[in-house]
Design a protein around this motif. Structure first.
Motif, short mmCIF file in Angstrom:
data_model
loop_
_atom_site.label_atom_id
_atom_site.label_comp_id
_atom_site.label_asym_id
_atom_site.label_seq_id
_atom_site.Cartn_x
_atom_site.Cartn_y
_atom_site.Cartn_z
N THR A 229 0.95 -1.23 0.13
CA THR A 229 0.16 -0.11 -0.12
C THR A 229 0.88 1.30 -0.19
OG1 THR A 229 -0.14 0.41 2.31
CG2 THR A 229 -1.70 -1.29 1.49
N GLU A 230 0.35 2.39 0.06
CA GLU A 230 1.20 3.50 -0.04
C GLU A 230 1.75 3.64 1.40
OE1 GLU A 230 -0.49 7.17 -2.41
OE2 GLU A 230 -2.31 6.11 -1.66
N ASN A 231 1.11 2.92 2.40
CA ASN A 231 1.97 3.05 3.64
C ASN A 231 2.59 1.92 4.42
OD1 ASN A 231 0.45 5.57 4.10
ND2 ASN A 231 -1.42 4.39 4.20
N THR A 232 3.29 1.41 3.43
CA THR A 232 4.03 0.19 3.64
C THR A 232 5.51 0.36 3.00
OG1 THR A 232 3.30 -1.29 2.03
CG2 THR A 232 2.16 -1.56 3.87
N LYS A 233 6.40 -0.40 3.37
CA LYS A 233 7.63 -0.42 2.75
C LYS A 233 8.08 -1.88 3.43
CE LYS A 233 12.01 1.82 2.21
NZ LYS A 233 12.82 2.94 2.72
N PHE A 234 8.09 -2.75 2.49
CA PHE A 234 8.72 -4.13 2.75
C PHE A 234 10.31 -4.42 2.14
CE2 PHE A 234 4.10 -4.99 2.48
CZ PHE A 234 4.02 -5.95 3.64
N HIS A 235 10.81 -5.24 2.86
CA HIS A 235 12.25 -5.43 2.54
C HIS A 235 12.51 -7.00 2.83
CE1 HIS A 235 16.50 -5.09 1.93
NE2 HIS A 235 16.69 -5.65 3.16
N LEU A 236 13.04 -7.79 2.04
CA LEU A 236 13.29 -9.15 2.39
C LEU A 236 14.62 -8.99 3.44
CD1 LEU A 236 13.13 -12.18 1.89
CD2 LEU A 236 14.80 -12.04 0.04
N ALA A 237 14.11 -9.68 4.43
CA ALA A 237 15.39 -9.58 5.72
C ALA A 237 16.12 -10.89 5.62
CB ALA A 237 14.37 -9.55 6.93
N GLN A 238 15.30 -12.18 5.19
CA GLN A 238 16.14 -13.40 5.34
C GLN A 238 15.45 -14.38 4.70
OE1 GLN A 238 16.74 -15.23 9.16
NE2 GLN A 238 18.89 -15.30 8.90
N VAL A 239 15.82 -15.44 4.22
CA VAL A 239 15.36 -16.83 3.85
C VAL A 239 15.28 -17.42 5.18
CG1 VAL A 239 15.46 -18.81 2.60
CG2 VAL A 239 16.13 -16.36 1.47
N LYS A 240 14.30 -17.74 6.01
CA LYS A 240 14.32 -18.54 7.14
C LYS A 240 14.63 -20.07 7.02
CE LYS A 240 14.43 -18.55 11.54
NZ LYS A 240 15.84 -18.12 12.06
N HIS A 241 13.84 -20.51 5.84
CA HIS A 241 14.09 -21.79 5.53
C HIS A 241 13.72 -21.88 4.09
CE1 HIS A 241 13.86 -26.23 6.10
NE2 HIS A 241 12.84 -26.18 5.66
N MET A 242 14.52 -22.86 3.40
CA MET A 242 14.32 -23.45 1.97
C MET A 242 14.10 -24.62 1.96
SD MET A 242 15.35 -24.45 -0.91
CE MET A 242 17.12 -24.47 -0.61
N LYS A 243 13.34 -25.37 1.30
CA LYS A 243 13.52 -26.90 0.94
C LYS A 243 13.26 -26.99 -0.49
CE LYS A 243 11.63 -31.36 2.37
NZ LYS A 243 12.20 -31.99 1.09
N GLN A 244 13.96 -27.75 -1.20
CA GLN A 244 13.61 -28.08 -2.56
C GLN A 244 12.78 -29.59 -2.47
OE1 GLN A 244 16.93 -29.82 -4.61
NE2 GLN A 244 15.71 -30.24 -6.60
N VAL A 245 11.89 -29.20 -3.61
CA VAL A 245 10.70 -30.41 -3.56
C VAL A 245 11.03 -30.90 -4.96
CG1 VAL A 245 8.21 -31.13 -3.48
CG2 VAL A 245 9.30 -29.14 -2.09
N LYS A 246 11.13 -32.60 -4.97
CA LYS A 246 11.38 -32.96 -6.18
C LYS A 246 10.07 -33.34 -6.84
CE LYS A 246 15.83 -34.62 -6.06
NZ LYS A 246 16.66 -34.42 -7.14
#
Length: 166
Positions: free
Chosen positions: A110-127
């Motif tokens: 929205t006009e009132n937000t400002k998001f930023h990627l802080a961290q990949v907490k977890h990632m799992k590849q799925v076959k």
């Protein structure tokens, strides 16, 4: 610009840095329209890039082939770590998360937000049985205005010819 009964339109001029060729930049202009009273509608964005960024084709193929050749599904946590470091072998995973987070941020801004990627907490590849690579992520998005850190679960399908689907 205030557009009566529609919303607020912003005109931006910015410089994009090439993530593969640090120091190389291209100019970019964008128009962003936030609709009035609609928190659930993503802003309309029109972008013009003046110039070209480096091709990722070779790096994409190399990453794709490396992941496809793994015997076990890839799992990773805390990218970057608490010191801001991203292991070089996980850089493509981090860049894919960054691109995917851009979609989430766009859809929820929205006009009132400002998001930023802080961290990949977890990632799992799925076959998968098809050619796509699938990664299930838990991303931490920092909302800079409220200072809230929001976890987002998302699935990213990726193939070098088709790009990312979130």
């Amino acid at each position: 610009q205030d557009i009566d009964d529609v919303g607020h339109k912003y005109y931006l001029e910015l410089e994009l840095e090439d993530v593969l060729d640090k120091g190389r930049t291209v100019n970019c202009t964008a128009e962003v329209l936030y609709h009035l009273g609609s928190q659930s509608t993503a802003p309309e964005v029109q972008v013009t890039v003046q110039g070209e960024l480096s091709s990722t084709e070779e790096a994409d193929k190399e990453f794709y082939n490396r992941i496809r050749s793994l015997e076990k599904e890839l799992v990773a946590e805390n990218i970057p770590d608490s010191h801001g470091n991203v292991p070089s072998e996980l850089e493509p995973i981090h860049l894919l998360a960054w691109a995917a987070s851009g979609y989430v941020i766009w859809q929820n801004s929205t006009e009132n937000t400002k998001f930023h990627l802080a961290q990949v907490k977890h990632m799992k590849q799925v076959k998968r049985s098809d050619e796509d690579l699938q990664f299930d992520y838990v991303l931490l998005l920092h909302e800079m205005v409220s200072q809230e850190v929001i976890p987002w679960e998302l699935t990213v399908l990726w193939h070098p010819r088709r790009g990312a689907r979130v």
